[in-house]
Design an enzyme around this catalytic site. Structure first.
Site, PDB file in Angstrom:
ATOM      1  N   GLU A   1       0.852  -1.181   0.000  1.00 42.66           N
ATOM      2  CA  GLU A   1       0.000   0.000   0.000  1.00 42.66           C
ATOM      3  C   GLU A   1       0.893   1.238   0.000  1.00 42.66           C
ATOM      4  O   GLU A   1       1.735   1.411   0.879  1.00 42.66           O
ATOM      5  CB  GLU A   1      -0.914   0.017   1.230  1.00 42.66           C
ATOM      6  CG  GLU A   1      -2.029  -1.007   1.187  1.00 42.66           C
ATOM      7  CD  GLU A   1      -2.984  -0.897   2.372  1.00 42.66           C
ATOM      8  OE1 GLU A   1      -2.750  -0.025   3.238  1.00 42.66           O
ATOM      9  OE2 GLU A   1      -3.931  -1.692   2.444  1.00 42.66           O
TER      10      GLU A   1
ATOM     11  N   GLU B   1      -5.613   8.833  10.180  1.00 42.46           N
ATOM     12  CA  GLU B   1      -4.251   8.485  10.562  1.00 42.46           C
ATOM     13  C   GLU B   1      -3.886   9.027  11.936  1.00 42.46           C
ATOM     14  O   GLU B   1      -4.294  10.118  12.326  1.00 42.46           O
ATOM     15  CB  GLU B   1      -3.254   9.031   9.528  1.00 42.46           C
ATOM     16  CG  GLU B   1      -3.648   8.805   8.077  1.00 42.46           C
ATOM     17  CD  GLU B   1      -3.809   7.349   7.682  1.00 42.46           C
ATOM     18  OE1 GLU B   1      -3.532   6.464   8.507  1.00 42.46           O
ATOM     19  OE2 GLU B   1      -4.223   7.087   6.549  1.00 42.46           O
TER      20      GLU B   1
END
Length: 277
Positions: free
Chosen positions: A43, A54
């Site tokens: 990824e 995040e």
């Protein structure tokens, strides 16, 4: 190789790094080190200025990448410059996909991604209920669309996600944002249980940082593991210490191998799936 093919021979190890962190050339070397360490899919984060899913580790990676000049156009150049043979997944936010090209909409971005060799997308801020345009573009160009299933995802929302998902489903191991952890969440088992009847590979992420974690998660029934923050930490520490890129790359390769080996051990310890006997 398609994303599902990467799960055919055992548990898939799927590492994440932000493309261009901390700079373009070093990042190329770091991503290639992950393949040497056993990555089955990689990824690649295309940085966005508001990465809401995040934690601090990847937020800081995004800042370093953006400060180094990473853009969607530069990202596609980065993918073309990589010397890897495993499938690549772009992890980014929908604003960048939607606004790429001369007219709004996801099709130009998806077309370009397919051209440079991307095999699929993870888009954390795109609800399944609003994903039809991106799903249609992915279908047109033969790319997969991976969705994240949280520990709280159930009922109609889960059904909608599983109607749209392809390649693999990203099983969020715990609530909250990304970040390396010292233990494995008990929520993982229940999340995998809810997905057991769906015929798509299940890869668990959020908090995995060691081979022991990987072993435990795969033994519980995961088809793969996704690891980001523990690897990004290595990049960050190397950058802060002024370490040579080849030294950091060796550290990434070592941890990648530990994680992949742990996943393989975990697969060997679980009972055979009834359909595979």
């Amino acid at each position: 190789m398609s994303l599902e093919d990467a799960f055919a021979d055992g548990p898939a190890f799927i590492p994440y790094l932000a493309a261009g962190d901390p700079d373009y050339e070093s990042s190329l070397e770091y991503v290639e080190a992950l393949e040497r360490g056993g990555a089955d899919i990689i990824e690649l984060g295309l940085p966005f200025s508001e990465p809401i899913a995040e934690g601090p580790t990847i937020q800081n990676a995004v800042v370093r990448s953006l400060e180094g000049g990473m853009t969607p156009t530069r990202f596609f150049e980065f993918v073309e410059d990589l010397d890897v043979s495993v499938p690549l997944v772009c992890m980014t936010y929908y604003n960048l996909i939607y606004r790429y090209g001369d007219e709004p909409g996801p099709r130009p971005f998806v077309e370009k991604a397919a051209e440079v060799g991307i095999e699929g997308f993870v888009v954390p801020d795109l609800p399944a209920e609003e994903s039809d345009p991106l799903r249609e573009a992915c279908d047109e160009f033969g790319l997969d669309l991976v969705f994240i299933v949280a520990p709280t995802t159930r009922g109609e929302r889960l059904e909608r996600i599983m109607e749209q998902v392809s390649g693999y489903v990203y099983v969020q191991a715990r609530l909250g944002t990304t970040g390396a952890q010292t233990d494995v969440s008990d929520q993982t088992d229940s999340s995998l249980g809810r997905l057991a009847d769906y015929d798509v590979p299940k890869a668990v992420g959020f908090g995995i940082s060691s081979g022991e974690h990987a072993e435990r998660i795969v033994r519980s029934g995961a088809d793969g593991i996704i690891v980001g923050s523990a690897l990004v930490d290595i990049v960050a520490q190397g950058h802060e210490n002024g370490d040579a890129p080849e030294v950091v790359a060796d550290r990434l390769e070592t941890l990648a191998r530990e994680l992949k080996d742990g996943a393989v051990v975990g697969a060997s310890q679980r009972p055979p799936h009834p359909e595979r006997t």
